[in-house]
Design an enzyme around this catalytic site. Structure first.
Site, mmCIF file in Angstrom:
data_model
loop_
_atom_site.group_PDB
_atom_site.id
_atom_site.type_symbol
_atom_site.label_atom_id
_atom_site.label_comp_id
_atom_site.label_asym_id
_atom_site.label_seq_id
_atom_site.Cartn_x
_atom_site.Cartn_y
_atom_site.Cartn_z
ATOM 1 C CG HIS A 220 -2.065 0.969 1.108
ATOM 2 N ND1 HIS A 220 -1.896 2.336 1.156
ATOM 3 C CD2 HIS A 220 -3.404 0.769 0.940
ATOM 4 C CE1 HIS A 220 -3.069 2.940 1.025
ATOM 5 N NE2 HIS A 220 -3.995 2.009 0.894
ATOM 6 C CG HIS A 247 -3.398 1.707 -2.701
ATOM 7 N ND1 HIS A 247 -4.593 2.088 -2.131
ATOM 8 C CD2 HIS A 247 -2.797 2.856 -3.068
ATOM 9 C CE1 HIS A 247 -4.700 3.412 -2.155
ATOM 10 N NE2 HIS A 247 -3.602 3.896 -2.721
ATOM 11 C CG HIS A 273 -8.326 0.863 -5.528
ATOM 12 N ND1 HIS A 273 -6.998 1.164 -5.745
ATOM 13 C CD2 HIS A 273 -8.446 0.704 -4.186
ATOM 14 C CE1 HIS A 273 -6.358 1.191 -4.600
ATOM 15 N NE2 HIS A 273 -7.216 0.910 -3.637
ATOM 16 C CG HIS A 321 -6.166 7.449 1.722
ATOM 17 N ND1 HIS A 321 -5.358 6.341 1.821
ATOM 18 C CD2 HIS A 321 -7.144 7.111 0.852
ATOM 19 C CE1 HIS A 321 -5.806 5.396 1.023
ATOM 20 N NE2 HIS A 321 -6.902 5.840 0.438
ATOM 21 C CG ASP A 361 -11.276 0.293 -0.611
ATOM 22 O OD1 ASP A 361 -10.758 0.050 0.488
ATOM 23 O OD2 ASP A 361 -10.780 1.067 -1.439
#
Length: 568
Positions: A220, A247, A273, A321, A361
């Site tokens: 990530h 990600h 995604h 985030h 998600d």
């Protein structure tokens, strides 16, 4: 004596048969029955004055020779076909798909019914394999109830609860957290598997997470998805036969999309995604759809593209985030990810089979209970805007239905090495099955089976004289209680962890199942979703070009499977 029934009368009695068509909820999607395994005039049905009675449709065979449960006259919708059949379940697994009855007096019987057999009436219902959500932030355990009620029976991802790291990233970091989460999995009636944190540039911090039970690793950007971390993570995955989910680097700090693809070195990886609104190289992460080693998925907030999609994403992203809208750089980071052009192209790439999977998600820019709804809303929108697929005809949307159901069943299972257990309705597989009334297909299941036992169902007032009086809502059933819970759901782990005896060491009650063949799967293995276009994204306009064609569509102003079915 032969009695002729009209198609309507037959369908009302035994469910639709070959050549009959069924509308999926309130969409423009029609499926047509391709084959009927039952025998006309010999159908089995339970009830007063019906067929499944001693000496009639029920034989004298003992428990060893008959299924534990039979679902009668169901329409199966799966990646391999759309058929009408009886489904036999034995010892928690799908035992057969065929014609049930009493072989002593009925012709063509492939599944014998006995006194040990329970019956679930499938007449008029659609049966699908339990959904598999491969992008779970395990922020709250209550997600599991929502997911199960939507028809999802397997959840893969990472996290430790509402920690700041979990709110943003799908990682269960380190052996201690992995052990605790695997122990927690024993308390929930759903199949679970956990991803470790993949962001490290040396092998040992990753290997120890695989040894502790991780089914794979998650890279990530919030932990630093550099080329070095990618290379190291994939090397560990190759050595342990586990999957890597990624990600990628939205800010392009460690390199551009080409740098990331180069770090893959042709090795298999699951890109989350892949459109980019959920995160990834801005603006052109979509390019990776053309790579043979990349297994691309979407998350459901951008599915499908509507007039509201862009508006909700900015605030959602800021929260997930840990960004501050008063900081210009944080705001620019968020705005770089939300692009109407790539979101519109995502619709079409799903319809053409370039994007292979769809996930949630959950609580981190996605809705855990809407994977299945949004999959079929996307299919509907594409049918309305683009018409029939070349593989379909004017009578039905069978190929499109198979393509879209594969996105949340068999393809996630293949990607994460669990297709030997779940992901489709086939003999030998774990009996995770979802039953739907056609009018509520994809929205509100009638019943969810886990490991062959009813785990959740729409149920009325428990004090009523019959099961149906209001209030009818989802209630957990006996598969979620006591020792049955551990025997009807699975926990997926690495082969390394299984060999090391973590089940005994951690005191796990559920059966653990090692993942396998994670490193051999390629885009070509993504059933009905294997297209590999050459994609470019204009850095100024964000226009998406695939194999020389501009991919664009209008946002939907209204959708099916929405307010008609929900108060809120």
């Amino acid at each position: 004596m032969t009695l002729r029934l009209s198609r309507r009368a037959y369908a009302e009695m035994f469910g639709p048969t070959t050549g009959d068509r069924v509308r999926l909820a309130d969409t423009e999607l029609l499926i047509e029955i391709e084959r009927d395994f039952t025998t006309y005039g010999e159908e089995v049905k339970f009830g007063g004055g019906k067929v499944i009675r001693d000496g009639m449709g029920q034989s004298q065979r003992v428990a060893a020779d008959v299924p534990d449960t039979i679902i009668t006259n169901a329409v199966i919708l799966d990646h391999w076909g759309i058929v009408k059949a009886d489904i036999a379940i034995k010892h928690g697994r799908i035992a057969a798909i065929g014609k049930a009855g009493n072989p002593d007096i009925q012709p063509g019987v492939t599944i014998a019914i006995g006194a040990a057999t329970e019956v679930i009436a499938g007449e008029g219902l659609i049966v699908t394999a339990g959904g598999i959500d491969t992008h779970i932030h395990f922020i709250s355990p209550q997600q599991i109830d929502e997911a199960l009620a939507s028809g999802v029976t397997t959840m893969l991802g990472g996290g430790t609860g509402p920690a700041t790291g979990t709110n943003a990233t799908t990682c269960t970091p380190g052996p201690w957290h992995m052990e605790r989460m695997l122990q927690a999995a024993d308390g929930w009636p759903i199949n679970l598997g956990f991803l470790g944190k993949g962001n490290a540039s040396l092998p040992q911090p990753l290997v120890e997470q695989i040894a502790a039970g991780a089914i794979g690793l998650k890279l990530h950007e919030d932990w630093g998805t550099t080329p070095a971390a990618i290379d190291n993570c994939l090397s560990v995955a190759d050595d342990t036969d586990t999957q890597v989910a990624i990600h990628t680097d939205t800010l392009n700090e460690g390199g551009f999309v080409e740098s990331t693809v180069a770090a893959f070195k042709g090795r298999t990886i699951h890109t989350y995604h892949t459109e980019g609104a959920g995160g990834g190289h801005a603006p052109d992460i979509l390019k990776v759809c053309g790579e043979s080693n990349v297994l691309p998925s979407s998350t459901n907030p951008t599915r499908p593209y509507t007039i509201n999609t862009l508006d909700e994403h900015l605030d959602m992203l800021m929260v997930c985030h840990h960004l501050d809208p008063s900081i210009a750089e944080d705001l620019a980071f968020a705005e770089s990810r939300i692009r109407r052009e790539t979101i519109a192209a995502e619709d079409i790439l799903h319809d053409l089979g370039a994007l292979s999977m769809l996930s949630s998600d959950s609580q981190a820019m996605g809705r855990v209970g809407e994977v299945i709804i949004r999959t079929w809303q996307t299919a509907h929108k594409m049918k309305v805007q683009r018409g029939a697929l070349p593989e379909d005809n004017t009578r039905n949307d069978n190929f499109r239905a198979k393509r879209y159901v594969a996105k949340y069943t068999i393809n996630p299972a293949l990607t994460h090495g669990i297709a030997h257990e779940v992901g489709s309705i086939e003999p030998g597989k774990w009996a995770d099955l979802v039953l739907w009334e056609p009018a509520f297909f994809g929205i509100k299941p009638s019943m969810i089976l886990k490991g062959g036992m009813i785990a959740m169902a729409q149920m009325g007032d428990p004090n009523a004289s019959i099961p149906t009086p209001q209030p009818v809502h989802y209630r957990e059933m006996f598969a979620t209680r006591g020792g049955a819970l551990a025997r009807t759901s699975l926990t997926f782990v690495s082969q390394m962890a299984a060999d090391a005896g973590i089940a005994e060491r951690y005191g796990l009650a559920k059966r653990i199942v090692p993942v396998r063949n994670c490193r051999n799967v390629t885009k070509a293995d993504m059933i009905h979703n294997a297209w590999r276009p050459s994609i470019s994204v204009d850095p100024e306009t964000y226009d998406v070009i695939a194999d020389g064609q501009l991919l664009t569509c209008e946002p939907a102003t209204v959708l099916p499977m929405a307010q008609r079915y929900f108060l809120f």
